[in-house]
Write an enzyme that holds these catalytic residues in place. Structure first.
Site, short mmCIF file in Angstrom:
data_model
loop_
_atom_site.label_atom_id
_atom_site.label_comp_id
_atom_site.label_asym_id
_atom_site.label_seq_id
_atom_site.Cartn_x
_atom_site.Cartn_y
_atom_site.Cartn_z
N SER A 159 0.84 -1.08 -0.14
CA SER A 159 -0.11 -0.08 0.04
C SER A 159 0.80 1.47 0.06
CB SER A 159 -0.86 0.10 1.18
OG SER A 159 -2.01 0.94 1.18
N ARG A 228 -11.61 6.80 9.66
CA ARG A 228 -11.34 5.23 9.94
C ARG A 228 -12.26 4.40 9.38
NH1 ARG A 228 -6.83 2.25 9.26
NH2 ARG A 228 -6.75 0.23 10.52
N ASP A 318 -8.72 -7.20 -4.28
CA ASP A 318 -8.12 -5.83 -3.99
C ASP A 318 -8.96 -4.97 -4.77
OD1 ASP A 318 -7.31 -3.48 -2.73
OD2 ASP A 318 -5.19 -4.06 -2.97
N HIS A 351 -7.82 -5.66 0.14
CA HIS A 351 -6.44 -4.86 0.35
C HIS A 351 -5.69 -5.23 1.38
CE1 HIS A 351 -3.72 -1.52 -0.29
NE2 HIS A 351 -3.89 -1.02 0.68
N ASP A 352 -6.25 -5.51 2.66
CA ASP A 352 -5.59 -5.90 3.64
C ASP A 352 -4.89 -7.45 3.50
OD1 ASP A 352 -5.89 -4.03 5.47
OD2 ASP A 352 -7.55 -5.01 6.64
#
Length: 378
Positions: A159, A228, A318, A351-352
């Site tokens: 990222s 967040r 992702d 994405h994680d």
């Protein structure tokens, strides 16, 4: 020492570690302003060899910090990439000297909005100068030079960490042997900028924002929590959210939300406020949005100067940093005859994925580093 609850994690760990802070005289930023003094928070794992050619710089993502592996005193959980860093792991601390530092502009020990302004004796807050990804890398280069390291064995990150790794390959082409870019991009798309802008607007709309000059007992906590929550939605895939939450109701009476996914996001937002600063969130997301090595022919031209081997990893699920952005980096490297390996992993976590434990990913990282260490191609 770590508590008894850490025993299941401690096997293969680098053990108890401490974040250190080093101070340099100054750093001139790309925008022309100067940070004086420059402070960098960092951790190291493993031993730097006599030739000083076994060092790997690990770069963190948006909300990360210098604590990449091991345990801080009393911690129940290890650093953010502990699965991959340690003796016998992909980033084997029996072979490599691993360096992890907090980016400038952040809020975990390196110079940023929480730093004290020598002229006023108060925290800079929103008066801190704009920091770019290039500035972050230039600060890291000072740290690397401090260790007497001329050439890094590798720079790795996912990222925002992948952007830093890319920047290293362009800004210091003769200073690294390998570059590992995971779930990243050469520049943000309009959609990626849009997500960050919504998060920033949530903070700016908080009644406690006060132009970024808020007090610690009256912070824009609600705005930061909403930012967040917005960001966290983009980190997970539809498949992962469906499997984890579906349309289930929350456990207990959680706020006014009707669904488990809502209570999860509320928890993520509220816990984030306890460990991050609203100004830093704005600074770091702006650094992400302004980063650009270009696309297409422009990117190909910029990457013509690199001198290292690459491993680029993307993830099918992702949707925040979709695989096509990684593929564009790969194509530009291939046009320049730069040795590059590209792997798209079918990991459902979104994405994680680059942060989470994965035997397949561990094997890929391990094999790439071993092959290049032996002088071969992956």
């Amino acid at each position: 020492m770590p508590t008894s609850e850490t025993n299941e994690f401690f096997h293969g760990s680098v053990g108890v570690v401490q974040t250190k802070i080093i101070t340099f005289d100054s750093l001139t930023l790309e925008g022309g302003e100067t940070i004086t003094p420059l402070e960098i928070a960092y951790e190291t794992y493993g031993t730097l060899n006599e030739k000083k050619d076994n060092a790997i710089l690990v770069c963190h993502a948006l909300s990360g910090d210098a604590h990449a592996a091991g345990f801080h005193e009393g911690d129940k959980r290890p650093g953010w990439w502990d699965y991959y860093i340690g003796p016998g792991k992909a980033f084997d601390t029996n072979r490599y000297f691993i360096i992890s530092s907090n980016v400038i502009g952040g809020c975990k020990g390196s110079s940023g909005p929480l730093s004290t302004n020598g002229k006023t004796g108060k925290a800079f807050q929103s008066t801190f100068p704009f920091v770019s990804i290039g500035d972050m890398v230039n600060a890291q280069e000072k740290l690397i030079r401090h260790f007497g390291i001329h050439k890094l064995f590798a720079v790795a990150g996912g990222s925002m960490g992948g952007m830093q790794a890319l920047q290293w390959s362009v800004a210091y082409p003769d200073r690294l042997k390998n570059c590992i870019v995971m779930a990243s991009s050469s520049e943000h798309s309009a959609q990626q900028i849009a997500f960050n802008e919504v998060g920033r607007q949530a903070i700016l709309s908080d009644p406690n924002w006060n132009q970024g000059l808020y007090t610690q007992d009256k912070r824009p906590a609600k705005g930061l929590a909403l930012a967040r929550m917005m960001g966290h939605i983009t980190y997970l895939s539809d498949e992962m959210m469906r499997e984890k939450f579906g349309r289930k109701p929350p456990k207990g009476n959680i706020q006014s939300t009707d669904f488990a996914v809502g209570s999860y996001l509320i928890y993520q937002g509220e816990s984030f406020v306890d460990r991050f600063d609203a100004n830093s969130y704005i600074y770091v997301t702006k650094a992400l949005d302004h980063f650009s090595l270009g696309t297409g022919k422009e990117l190909t031209k910029v990457l013509a100067k690199v001198r290292c081997r690459f491993l680029v990893i993307a993830y099918t699920s992702d949707w925040l940093y979709p695989p096509y952005q990684s593929e564009e980096i790969v194509k530009s490297l291939e046009v320049n005859a730069v040795p590059v390996s590209f792997i798209e992993l079918n990991n459902p976590a979104g994405h994680d994925s680059f942060l989470l434990p994965s035997e397949e990913q561990d094997s890929i990282l391990r094999d790439f580093l071993s092959a290049t260490e032996d002088g071969g191609f992956f």
